[in-house]
Motif scaffolding. Structure first.
Motif, PDB file in Angstrom:
ATOM      1  N   ASP A 474       0.827  -1.203   0.000  1.00 63.51           N
ATOM      2  CA  ASP A 474       0.000   0.000   0.000  1.00 63.51           C
ATOM      3  C   ASP A 474       0.864   1.258   0.000  1.00 63.51           C
ATOM      4  O   ASP A 474       0.514   2.267  -0.638  1.00 63.51           O
ATOM      5  CB  ASP A 474      -0.924   0.013   1.215  1.00 63.51           C
ATOM      6  N   ALA A 475       1.991   1.191   0.699  1.00 61.80           N
ATOM      7  CA  ALA A 475       2.844   2.380   0.837  1.00 61.80           C
ATOM      8  C   ALA A 475       3.601   2.683  -0.453  1.00 61.80           C
ATOM      9  O   ALA A 475       3.728   3.849  -0.844  1.00 61.80           O
ATOM     10  CB  ALA A 475       3.823   2.184   1.993  1.00 61.80           C
ATOM     11  N   ILE A 476       4.123   1.648  -1.123  1.00 64.48           N
ATOM     12  CA  ILE A 476       4.966   1.886  -2.310  1.00 64.48           C
ATOM     13  C   ILE A 476       4.192   1.719  -3.620  1.00 64.48           C
ATOM     14  O   ILE A 476       4.750   1.872  -4.706  1.00 64.48           O
ATOM     15  CB  ILE A 476       6.200   0.963  -2.308  1.00 64.48           C
ATOM     16  N   LYS A 477       2.885   1.364  -3.522  1.00 62.69           N
ATOM     17  CA  LYS A 477       2.010   1.243  -4.698  1.00 62.69           C
ATOM     18  C   LYS A 477       2.498   0.184  -5.686  1.00 62.69           C
ATOM     19  O   LYS A 477       2.455   0.361  -6.905  1.00 62.69           O
ATOM     20  CB  LYS A 477       1.887   2.592  -5.431  1.00 62.69           C
ATOM     21  N   ILE A 478       2.983  -0.936  -5.152  1.00 64.80           N
ATOM     22  CA  ILE A 478       3.394  -2.073  -5.987  1.00 64.80           C
ATOM     23  C   ILE A 478       2.707  -3.310  -5.437  1.00 64.80           C
ATOM     24  O   ILE A 478       2.674  -3.518  -4.217  1.00 64.80           O
ATOM     25  CB  ILE A 478       4.931  -2.260  -5.980  1.00 64.80           C
ATOM     26  N   ASN A 479       2.150  -4.154  -6.321  1.00 70.11           N
ATOM     27  CA  ASN A 479       1.384  -5.301  -5.830  1.00 70.11           C
ATOM     28  C   ASN A 479       2.290  -6.378  -5.257  1.00 70.11           C
ATOM     29  O   ASN A 479       3.496  -6.459  -5.572  1.00 70.11           O
ATOM     30  CB  ASN A 479       0.466  -5.879  -6.921  1.00 70.11           C
ATOM     31  N   LEU A 480       1.711  -7.231  -4.429  1.00 74.56           N
ATOM     32  CA  LEU A 480       2.462  -8.243  -3.701  1.00 74.56           C
ATOM     33  C   LEU A 480       3.134  -9.241  -4.641  1.00 74.56           C
ATOM     34  O   LEU A 480       4.273  -9.655  -4.407  1.00 74.56           O
ATOM     35  CB  LEU A 480       1.529  -8.990  -2.736  1.00 74.56           C
ATOM     36  N   ALA A 481       2.445  -9.646  -5.708  1.00 73.62           N
ATOM     37  CA  ALA A 481       3.018 -10.630  -6.623  1.00 73.62           C
ATOM     38  C   ALA A 481       4.312 -10.123  -7.237  1.00 73.62           C
ATOM     39  O   ALA A 481       5.302 -10.865  -7.355  1.00 73.62           O
ATOM     40  CB  ALA A 481       2.003 -10.971  -7.719  1.00 73.62           C
ATOM     41  N   THR A 482       4.341  -8.842  -7.612  1.00 73.97           N
ATOM     42  CA  THR A 482       5.556  -8.266  -8.210  1.00 73.97           C
ATOM     43  C   THR A 482       6.701  -8.258  -7.213  1.00 73.97           C
ATOM     44  O   THR A 482       7.845  -8.609  -7.540  1.00 73.97           O
ATOM     45  CB  THR A 482       5.273  -6.838  -8.708  1.00 73.97           C
ATOM     46  N   ILE A 483       6.412  -7.860  -5.969  1.00 74.72           N
ATOM     47  CA  ILE A 483       7.461  -7.830  -4.940  1.00 74.72           C
ATOM     48  C   ILE A 483       8.032  -9.231  -4.724  1.00 74.72           C
ATOM     49  O   ILE A 483       9.261  -9.425  -4.685  1.00 74.72           O
ATOM     50  CB  ILE A 483       6.903  -7.256  -3.619  1.00 74.72           C
ATOM     51  N   CYS A 484       7.158 -10.227  -4.571  1.00 71.63           N
ATOM     52  CA  CYS A 484       7.621 -11.595  -4.306  1.00 71.63           C
ATOM     53  C   CYS A 484       8.400 -12.169  -5.490  1.00 71.63           C
ATOM     54  O   CYS A 484       9.424 -12.851  -5.307  1.00 71.63           O
ATOM     55  CB  CYS A 484       6.435 -12.496  -3.982  1.00 71.63           C
ATOM     56  N   GLN A 485       7.919 -11.916  -6.696  1.00 75.95           N
ATOM     57  CA  GLN A 485       8.601 -12.446  -7.886  1.00 75.95           C
ATOM     58  C   GLN A 485       9.987 -11.828  -8.043  1.00 75.95           C
ATOM     59  O   GLN A 485      10.968 -12.548  -8.291  1.00 75.95           O
ATOM     60  CB  GLN A 485       7.756 -12.163  -9.130  1.00 75.95           C
ATOM     61  N   ARG A 486      10.096 -10.517  -7.888  1.00 77.51           N
ATOM     62  CA  ARG A 486      11.402  -9.860  -8.064  1.00 77.51           C
ATOM     63  C   ARG A 486      12.349 -10.163  -6.903  1.00 77.51           C
ATOM     64  O   ARG A 486      13.555 -10.294  -7.100  1.00 77.51           O
ATOM     65  CB  ARG A 486      11.224  -8.345  -8.221  1.00 77.51           C
ATOM     66  N   MET A 487      11.801 -10.286  -5.675  1.00 80.07           N
ATOM     67  CA  MET A 487      12.651 -10.629  -4.536  1.00 80.07           C
ATOM     68  C   MET A 487      13.249 -12.027  -4.717  1.00 80.07           C
ATOM     69  O   MET A 487      14.413 -12.268  -4.390  1.00 80.07           O
ATOM     70  CB  MET A 487      11.828 -10.565  -3.247  1.00 80.07           C
ATOM     71  N   THR A 488      12.437 -12.951  -5.237  1.00 79.93           N
ATOM     72  CA  THR A 488      12.931 -14.307  -5.483  1.00 79.93           C
ATOM     73  C   THR A 488      14.035 -14.284  -6.530  1.00 79.93           C
ATOM     74  O   THR A 488      15.071 -14.962  -6.382  1.00 79.93           O
ATOM     75  CB  THR A 488      11.774 -15.210  -5.960  1.00 79.93           C
TER      76      THR A 488
END
Length: 518
Positions: A474-488
């Motif tokens: 919510d704070a950075i306006k990026i969805n959870l799937a994108t964060i998890c995929q790029r972090m992986t």
């Protein structure tokens, strides 16, 4: 284009359902054709009942046909004694044994919710659960199978019309009826009439600029669509029941037919229930309109939850040359996609050959494995569970249900994948900020602030991590799937990371599957 029309129809029909004057909400079967206790709910105006052979699809359809008192129908039409007959000859040792049988119905009617029961003890009778002066709701009902002209008595009856000395009566199909069929057929009619002689009926068609012929010379699909157009297009407020709706129809025509049926349902207040084995028919109705029946080894028939994406496609579609990976949720899928961002180019595998399914709880994995086994599909499946499932002997349960050494892999994170993702965000803030095109200091500040907010939270580590991740999204306006995929993707670059266990397992599984595919 067709998919857009279907999606718009789905929304309109969902809004229409609460305003339909009549709606069959639920039917329950007890002691019918080997079905001990089965409840089927109808949540969408057009329902497709699917399942393997002998799972009770037609039985549910015929039971639904007994729900209403049908105007102008004979006393032996649309009743259980006719649709569920027993073989009981006056002599001989062979006969159908019938124990107590019950059909229960739950309706929405113009006067409110109602319930009714058909019960068989010595014979069939109705009851209304103690309501005085109650009556069976009245509604037009249409019941039909779209099979070829194959019933011997039907063929003989139609052929007898050709030997008549008199001229049969002619009833032209209305423009609405002809239009219904022409939307799905590759030619136009100048004329379609129904020739009748008493109870016998035969259609006769004339193509524009072409020949004239009876339905005895029609292709199976043409005959099915004209029959359906003649009998359904004019109905209003009816319950329409069609067995094996795809019979004789090309897959594209199946999709067109389901589009037309849903348009009719919307315009004419129809509730439509069909049975089918076709994945095209299934995909043509809203997920709420998909009912899946399954008979277990003990013989009990149950309603399965609507199969989720990859499961439905495997059991009712074509997946012989695709590897199907089943995981639990969005986070799991995103982590897998992050891994495939590395493996697909490395192994030179097309991503189209890999399908990822999700939104299914870990406790359902053995049930799915058992179903894949019965359909001969289990060799093309990989099960990926959250890391916290390793302690629950889930691997053994899945392999026993599959009766096959099916790959069962685990995501990193003993307290769930979200806790693993959050720890890596804190550990590699610089690298992930570049992947997400964020300022490293700003991201680090956001993560530290969220950690402080939830430092004293009293909940499980998995739930706390989920909440933290959602707050960050919510704070950075990026969805959870994108964060998890790029972090992986970032984490895979570290050779000492625990994600490497899953990466290696998936790589080996992909290579074995590719070698065994042909």
């Amino acid at each position: 284009m067709l998919e857009k029309r279907l999606n718009k129809l789905w929304d309109n029909l969902l809004g229409k359902k609460p305003h339909m004057p009549h709606f069959l909400l639920e039917v329950s079967l007890h002691g019918i054709r080997g079905i001990k206790d089965l409840k089927v709910s109808f949540e969408y105006p057009v329902t497709v009942i699917a399942g393997g052979n002998a799972t009770g699809k037609s039985t549910v359809l015929f039971a639904s046909a007994c729900a209403y008192r049908v105007p102008n129908a004979g006393v032996r039409d649309f009743v259980p004694s006719t649709l569920f007959p027993d073989f009981r000859p006056k002599s001989g040792e062979r006969y159908d044994e019938r124990s107590k049988a019950i059909l229960d119905y739950h309706y929405a009617t113009p006067t409110g919710r109602q319930w009714m029961r058909w019960q068989h003890i010595k014979g069939w009778s109705r009851s209304y659960f103690g309501r005085k002066n109650a009556q069976q709701p009245e509604r037009p009902v249409y019941l039909r199978t779209l099979s070829n002209l194959s019933n011997p008595s039907e063929v003989r009856g139609v052929l007898s019309m050709s030997r008549m000395k008199g001229i049969p009566e002619e009833s032209p199909l209305t423009p609405l009826q002809i239009e219904f069929a022409q939307r799905m057929l590759p030619f136009q009619y100048s004329d379609v009439v129904d020739l009748t002689n008493g109870s016998q009926s035969l259609m006769f068609a004339s193509q524009k600029g072409g020949s004239s012929y009876s339905e005895l010379h029609m292709a199976a699909g043409e005959r099915a669509l004209l029959r359906l157009a003649k009998e359904v297009a004019h109905l209003e407020g009816a319950l329409v029941l069609i067995d094996e709706v795809e019979a004789g129809l090309h897959p594209f025509v199946q999709q067109l037919l389901m589009l037309q049926l849903q348009q009719l349902a919307l315009r004419r207040n129809l509730q439509i229930i069909v049975t089918s084995h076709s994945p095209v028919v299934l995909d043509s109705v809203h997920p709420l309109g998909r009912v899946f029946l399954e008979r277990d080894p003990e013989g009990s028939v149950k309603v399965r939850s609507a199969y989720k994406d990859v499961i439905q496609n495997a059991l009712y579609g074509q997946s012989n040359h695709q590897l199907n990976i089943l995981c639990e949720d969005n986070t799991a899928e995103a982590i897998l996609r992050g891994i495939f961002d590395v493996l697909v180019p490395q192994l030179r595998i097309r991503m189209e050959t890999i399908r990822i399914g999700r939104n299914t709880g870990a406790e359902e994995f053995p049930i799915h494995a058992k179903a894949f086994k019965s359909f001969g599909m289990v060799e093309n499946f990989v099960f990926v569970l959250d890391g916290d499932q390793q302690k629950d002997k889930m691997t053994k349960k899945i392999k026993e249900a599959a009766d096959y050494n099916v790959p069962v892999l685990f995501l990193p994170g003993d307290d769930g994948p979200e806790t693993w993702i959050w720890s890596k965000l804190r550990m590699h803030t610089g690298s992930i900020s570049k992947e997400l095109h964020l300022n490293e200091d700003d991201l680090a500040t956001q993560i530290a602030s969220i950690d402080q907010i939830y430092d004293s939270a009293s909940d499980t580590p998995a739930n706390i991590a989920k909440t933290k991740l959602q707050t960050l999204c919510d704070a950075i306006k990026i969805n959870l799937a994108t964060i998890c995929q790029r972090m992986t993707y970032v984490e895979i670059q570290h050779s000492d990371s625990e994600i490497q266990i899953l990466v290696n397992d998936l790589e080996n599984t992909l290579l074995r599957w590719r070698e065994d595919s042909f």
